[in-house]
Design an enzyme around this catalytic site. Structure first.
Site, PDB file in Angstrom:
ATOM      1  N   SER A  13       0.876  -1.235  -0.241  1.00 12.98           N
ATOM      2  CA  SER A  13       0.130   0.574  -0.122  1.00 12.98           C
ATOM      3  C   SER A  13       0.794   1.025  -0.270  1.00 12.98           C
ATOM      4  CB  SER A  13      -1.139  -0.303   1.144  1.00 12.98           C
ATOM      5  OG  SER A  13      -1.707   1.283   1.182  1.00 12.98           O
ATOM      6  N   HIS A  40      -2.914  -0.597  -3.530  1.00  7.37           N
ATOM      7  CA  HIS A  40      -3.681  -0.067  -3.312  1.00  7.37           C
ATOM      8  C   HIS A  40      -3.502   1.234  -3.829  1.00  7.37           C
ATOM      9  CE1 HIS A  40      -3.770  -2.376   0.865  1.00  7.37           C
ATOM     10  NE2 HIS A  40      -4.893  -2.978   0.042  1.00  7.37           N
ATOM     11  N   ASP A 133      -4.503  -4.530   5.657  1.00  3.28           N
ATOM     12  CA  ASP A 133      -3.585  -5.869   4.724  1.00  3.28           C
ATOM     13  C   ASP A 133      -2.940  -7.091   3.989  1.00  3.28           C
ATOM     14  OD1 ASP A 133      -5.660  -6.551   2.440  1.00  3.28           O
ATOM     15  OD2 ASP A 133      -5.343  -5.584   0.997  1.00  3.28           O
TER      16      ASP A 133
END
Length: 337
Positions: A13, A40, A133
């Protein structure tokens, strides 16, 4: 082109692109694995430019994943923005399924699909990023006999994702990005010794993978995965089920949204603060209106209205102090040592 013997699945991310560029530069063109990446991104992100940057640093053939594309060794597939990247047998799937942990694409969704499709021949990699995540996804991979690799949090630009994985999963390798390439090449090479026997893929992961593919999805099927609990889905407001399997505490609703307990906790904190700020605004507006009426209309110049106005002032001050204390506490928790 040859089918891959292994899948290398990567989740990242914040700060992810520099780490990805450093990692893929170490992977050779003849890698016998396919590499699938969830980074992301904003829904309107230009993934073609990101693929161009990646292709300029690696001998792998890089592309934005397309639905139904064949899985090929020596290829890198980047998840499109606002779409989940999954795998099914020897194909790539790109779906607009429900968010998982608030993300689409979700590393957890990719890792689960890869583990179900390629069992012990999956290496999951979690790089720099915020929040959680990839944590549950590494647990999925481990349950199917695969290998978990995490960037050393000490060198990660944003260490939350690596730290979450290390807290919750029995990670096999923790190392700097600069050392990952040789490790991954060795793990997918012919001399690497895997499990002596093929592992049976857990039935709950097979069902969750089917739900993510939008093949199935109903309350009756989620009943097979866990127990109904008195919480509501942060995304759709439906009922949540606590999932029974795995080491990471997770929840799922029947429409397909899925969360770790930590993600729900953080989401509920945000929603609670939003509600309190709205309540504070409404109370201040009411206080100001009462004060204006008291100044212009003698009907409101009574002890009862004065007491009501003073009570509102006290409530407004207390709520403001509470919200500011919460904000300062969060800053202290996230401040560097």
């Amino acid at each position: 082109m040859a089918l891959p013997t292994h899948l290398i699945v990567i989740g990242t991310s914040a700060g992810g692109m520099p780490a990805l560029l450093q990692l893929v530069a170490q992977l050779p063109a003849d890698l016998p694995a396919a590499v699938l990446v969830v980074q992301h991104l904003a829904p309107d992100a230009d993934t073609e430019s990101l693929v161009t940057r990646l292709a300029g640093r690696t001998s792998l053939r890089c592309q934005v994943a397309g639905h139904g594309a064949p899985l090929l060794a020596g290829h890198l597939y980047l998840a499109p923005p606002d779409r989940h990247l999954l795998v099914k047998e020897d194909r790539v799937l790109v779906t607009k399924g429900p968010f998982e942990n608030g993300y689409r694409p979700s590393a957890d969704a990719l890792f689960r699909a890869a583990a179900v499709a390629f069992d012990s021949h999956v290496i999951g990699v979690v790089l720099t990023g915020m929040l959680h995540d990839g944590t549950a996804g590494l647990d999925f991979i481990k349950r199917c006999g695969g290998t978990a690799v995490v960037q050393d949090p000490a060198e990660a630009e944003f260490p939350s994702m690596p730290e979450s994985a290390l807290r919750n999963v029995a990670v096999d390798h923790v190392l700097p990005v600069a050392a990952m390439g040789p490790l991954l090449v060795g793990l997918v090479g012919p001399t690497h010794v895997g499990p002596a026997h093929a592992l049976e893929i857990p039935a709950d992961l097979q069902l969750e993978a089917a739900i993510a593919e939008r093949v199935v999805g109903s309350a009756e099927q989620v009943d097979q995965l866990g127990n109904l609990v008195p919480f509501t889905c942060p995304d759709c407001g439906g009922n949540l089920w606590e999932l029974n399997q795995g080491k990471v505490l997770r929840f799922r609703c029947h429409t397909g949204h899925c969360y770790t307990a930590a993600a729900i906790l953080e989401g509920s904190q945000r929603k609670m603060e939003e509600t309190l700020w709205v309540a504070l605004r409404m109370m201040e507006e009411r206080k100001n209106l009462l004060a204006t009426l008291a100044a212009r209309d003698e009907v409101y110049e009574t002890d009862r209205h004065t007491e009501r106005l003073n009570d509102l002032k006290r409530h407004v001050n207390r709520m403001r102090e509470f919200l500011l204390d919460e904000y300062e506490g969060e800053n202290e928790d996230t401040a560097p040592d």
